[in-house]
Design an enzyme around this catalytic site. Structure first.
Site, mmCIF file in Angstrom:
data_model
loop_
_atom_site.group_PDB
_atom_site.id
_atom_site.type_symbol
_atom_site.label_atom_id
_atom_site.label_comp_id
_atom_site.label_asym_id
_atom_site.label_seq_id
_atom_site.Cartn_x
_atom_site.Cartn_y
_atom_site.Cartn_z
ATOM 1 N N GLY A 22 26.137 86.571 -5.209
ATOM 2 C CA GLY A 22 27.333 86.775 -4.392
ATOM 3 C C GLY A 22 27.324 85.990 -3.096
ATOM 4 C CG HIS B 74 24.284 84.713 5.338
ATOM 5 N ND1 HIS B 74 24.575 83.593 4.584
ATOM 6 C CD2 HIS B 74 24.922 85.732 4.731
ATOM 7 C CE1 HIS B 74 25.365 83.930 3.580
ATOM 8 N NE2 HIS B 74 25.586 85.230 3.644
#
Ligand code: 5GP
Ligand code: ZN
Length: 114
Positions: free
Chosen positions: A93, A100
């Site tokens: 996803g 991050h």
């Protein structure tokens, strides 16, 4: 990296709601929060995903976790709990190809993820 939105946030070319910054990492609130507390911690240098980690750059991850530790204390969610998420690649996803770590808290989170 030229077209990377998170590199642009690091350079200040795209505004962000910053929480913490040092020479190595930047933490800022997610533009589309999924929980009462939802922020991102990113390395300032462009690392595409967890797949790009190796012995030369992996120390950034421990630094990210130290920074998360500080921020969750300051935001008051250290004791109630939170989730740290790294989405990697298409099935993971990942939509922004600059590694991050999401930090989500302030409510009970379901498991497993969808
Ligand atoms: P991913 O889906 O790659 O794991 O997470 C990317 C995250 O970045 C998403 O939660 C999305 O809301 C956030 N995001 C995308 N563009 C921006 C932006 O310009 N500013 C901020 N603050 N967050 C962003
Ligand atoms: Zn980048």
């Amino acid at each position: 990296m030229e077209d990377c939105i998170f590199c642009k946030i690091v350079k200040g070319e795209i505004p962000s709601n910053k929480i913490y910054e040092d020479d190595k990492v930047l933490a800022f609130y997610d533009i589309s929060p999924e929980a009462p507390v939802h922020f991102l911690v990113i390395p300032k240098s462009h690392i595409e995903s967890a797949n790009s980690l190796d012995e030369n750059n992996v120390s950034i991850v421990s630094h990210v976790f130290i920074v998360i530790n500080k921020i969750v204390s300051e935001l008051g969610i250290a004791d109630s709990g939170y989730r740290i998420v790294n989405n990697c690649g298409e099935d993971g996803g990942q939509t922004v190809n600059h590694m991050h770590f999401h930090v989500l808290g302030g409510r009970g989170l379901k498991w497993p993820p969808g």
